[in-house]
Design a protein around this motif. Structure first.
Motif, short mmCIF file in Angstrom:
data_model
loop_
_atom_site.label_atom_id
_atom_site.label_comp_id
_atom_site.label_asym_id
_atom_site.label_seq_id
_atom_site.Cartn_x
_atom_site.Cartn_y
_atom_site.Cartn_z
N ALA A 209 0.83 -1.20 0.00
CA ALA A 209 0.00 0.00 0.00
C ALA A 209 0.87 1.25 0.00
CB ALA A 209 -0.94 -0.01 1.20
N SER A 210 2.04 1.14 0.63
CA SER A 210 2.98 2.26 0.68
C SER A 210 4.40 1.72 0.59
CB SER A 210 2.80 3.04 1.99
OG SER A 210 3.85 3.99 2.16
N ASP A 211 5.09 2.03 -0.50
CA ASP A 211 6.50 1.63 -0.63
C ASP A 211 7.36 2.31 0.42
OD1 ASP A 211 5.87 0.01 -2.75
OD2 ASP A 211 6.38 1.50 -4.27
N TYR A 212 6.98 3.50 0.82
CA TYR A 212 7.73 4.24 1.85
C TYR A 212 7.71 3.49 3.18
CZ TYR A 212 8.89 8.03 5.09
OH TYR A 212 9.45 8.80 6.10
N ARG A 213 6.52 2.99 3.56
CA ARG A 213 6.42 2.22 4.81
C ARG A 213 7.19 0.92 4.71
NH1 ARG A 213 5.29 6.23 7.96
NH2 ARG A 213 3.33 7.26 7.48
N ALA A 214 7.17 0.30 3.55
CA ALA A 214 7.92 -0.95 3.36
C ALA A 214 9.41 -0.72 3.56
CB ALA A 214 7.65 -1.52 1.97
N ILE A 215 9.91 0.40 3.06
CA ILE A 215 11.33 0.72 3.23
C ILE A 215 11.65 0.89 4.71
CG2 ILE A 215 13.07 2.51 2.84
CD1 ILE A 215 11.89 2.90 0.04
N LEU A 216 10.78 1.62 5.44
CA LEU A 216 11.02 1.84 6.86
C LEU A 216 10.93 0.54 7.65
CD1 LEU A 216 9.06 5.15 7.58
CD2 LEU A 216 11.49 4.88 7.14
N ASN A 217 10.00 -0.36 7.26
CA ASN A 217 9.75 -1.56 8.03
C ASN A 217 10.85 -2.60 7.92
OD1 ASN A 217 7.36 -0.65 9.09
ND2 ASN A 217 6.06 -1.60 7.54
N TRP A 218 11.43 -2.78 6.72
CA TRP A 218 12.42 -3.86 6.60
C TRP A 218 13.61 -3.55 5.70
CZ3 TRP A 218 13.48 -6.24 1.92
CH2 TRP A 218 12.55 -6.06 0.88
N VAL A 219 13.46 -2.66 4.73
CA VAL A 219 14.57 -2.42 3.80
C VAL A 219 15.73 -1.70 4.49
CG1 VAL A 219 15.24 -1.38 1.61
CG2 VAL A 219 12.95 -2.32 1.87
N VAL A 220 15.43 -0.78 5.40
CA VAL A 220 16.48 -0.09 6.14
C VAL A 220 17.35 -1.09 6.88
CG1 VAL A 220 16.96 1.48 8.04
CG2 VAL A 220 15.20 2.06 6.39
N GLU A 221 16.70 -2.06 7.52
CA GLU A 221 17.45 -3.08 8.26
C GLU A 221 18.28 -3.95 7.32
OE1 GLU A 221 16.56 -6.71 11.45
OE2 GLU A 221 14.97 -5.33 10.82
N ARG A 222 17.75 -4.22 6.13
CA ARG A 222 18.50 -5.02 5.16
C ARG A 222 19.79 -4.31 4.73
NH1 ARG A 222 16.57 -8.60 1.42
NH2 ARG A 222 15.15 -9.17 3.09
N VAL A 223 19.72 -3.00 4.51
CA VAL A 223 20.91 -2.25 4.13
C VAL A 223 21.92 -2.24 5.27
CG1 VAL A 223 21.76 0.05 3.53
CG2 VAL A 223 19.71 -0.82 2.44
N GLU A 224 21.43 -2.12 6.51
CA GLU A 224 22.34 -2.14 7.65
C GLU A 224 23.05 -3.48 7.76
OE1 GLU A 224 19.90 -1.16 10.94
OE2 GLU A 224 20.03 1.01 10.60
#
Length: 296
Positions: A209-224
């Protein structure tokens, strides 16, 4: 540490994006219990800070200490910037507001008055008093819900009116959402986050529903996690949306189609070549969807 008393936790928290994220949910409950329930003054260093209900004073080290309190050593967060960044994520998601100074931060819980109310001051009330008071409280909560629902409808209409930009084949963000990511994580990290989400959605057929929320929820952690394992690839440049294409003539677009994807990696040269070959296969010879961003 927070004083005595109790807080209310609305059942709507189960529909929240942080409910299934134990780290953010723990931090959110810490904020709720740390906030003052009445207007008061607090001494911070040699300054007096006036706090309103729903506010508390903290800093990077203080919020880390609060988060780690009672946890096993394996579960404790050692980087003070990590917990504070999670606090900023709660602000981005609309749970709270942070007012920063050079020495401390004042955190304000959004909608504190709506969900917590003023009856917290009566900590010693008995069950009979609670029963007698419940009808008026229920009426007040119903009124507050109606007001909140109206606000949500207005906010949804406002969000729908903001156009989303196609930053990748399967990733769309508003310009404001993209700017927030760049401000919080830097441009290179943001590009890598978009690239990871784009690859995941394209390969899995996943929709959000929101790519922005998806980035905050798990993509940030993946990059870390990539950084901890030795560094992540620098994401290829991208256009920043279809609107940017009108700013370039046909010659620039033709030249853009001949550009190759460029990566930097802390790994071996062989990994770089493999990443470039994989990207080349996806592009199938067409102009790179990110090249125009470089020329914007």
């Amino acid at each position: 540490m927070a004083g005595k008393g109790w807080i209310k936790l609305h059942r709507k928290i189960r529909d929240s994006s942080i409910f299934n994220d134990m780290q953010l949910f723990r931090l959110w409950t810490i904020c709720l219990t740390e906030a003052t329930h009445k207007e008061r003054d607090q001494i911070v260093g040699k300054q007096t800070v006036h706090l309103m209900p729903g506010e508390f004073v903290t800093g990077r080290f203080q919020i880390q200490e609060l988060y780690n309190y009672g946890l096993k050593k394996d579960d404790q967060q050692k980087g003070d910037k990590t917990v504070y960044r999670w606090l900023e994520m709660l602000e981005t998601s609309g749970f709270l507001t942070i007012k920063k100074t050079n020495k401390y931060s004042i955190v304000t819980i959004d909608n504190w008055g709506i969900y917590q109310g003023d009856d917290q001051n009566n900590d010693q009330q008995n069950d009979q008093q609670m029963t007698n008071k419940r009808p008026s409280n229920d009426h007040q909560m119903t009124t507050n819900k109606n007001v909140k629902n109206i606000e949500n409808v207005k906010n949804d209409k406002k969000k729908d009116s903001i156009p989303k930009i196609k930053f990748a084949e399967f990733v769309k963000l508003t310009q404001g959402e993209y700017d927030k990511l760049v401000l919080a994580h830097g441009e290179d990290r943001t590009k890598r986050m978009i690239e990871i989400l784009d690859n995941y959605k394209g390969s899995k057929g996943k929709k959000y529903a929101s790519d922005y929320r998806a980035i905050l929820n798990w993509v940030v952690e993946r990059v870390e996690e990539e950084e901890q394992k030795g560094g992540y690839r620098q994401a290829k440049p991208f256009s920043g949306g279809q609107a940017a294409s009108s700013k370039h003539d046909a010659n620039s677009q033709a030249q853009a189609g001949q550009d190759s994807w460029s990566f930097t990696d802390s790994g071996s040269n062989q990994q770089d070549r493999s990443g470039a070959e994989g990207d080349s296969e996806r592009s199938t010879g067409a102009g790179s969807k990110y090249d125009m961003f470089v020329r914007r």
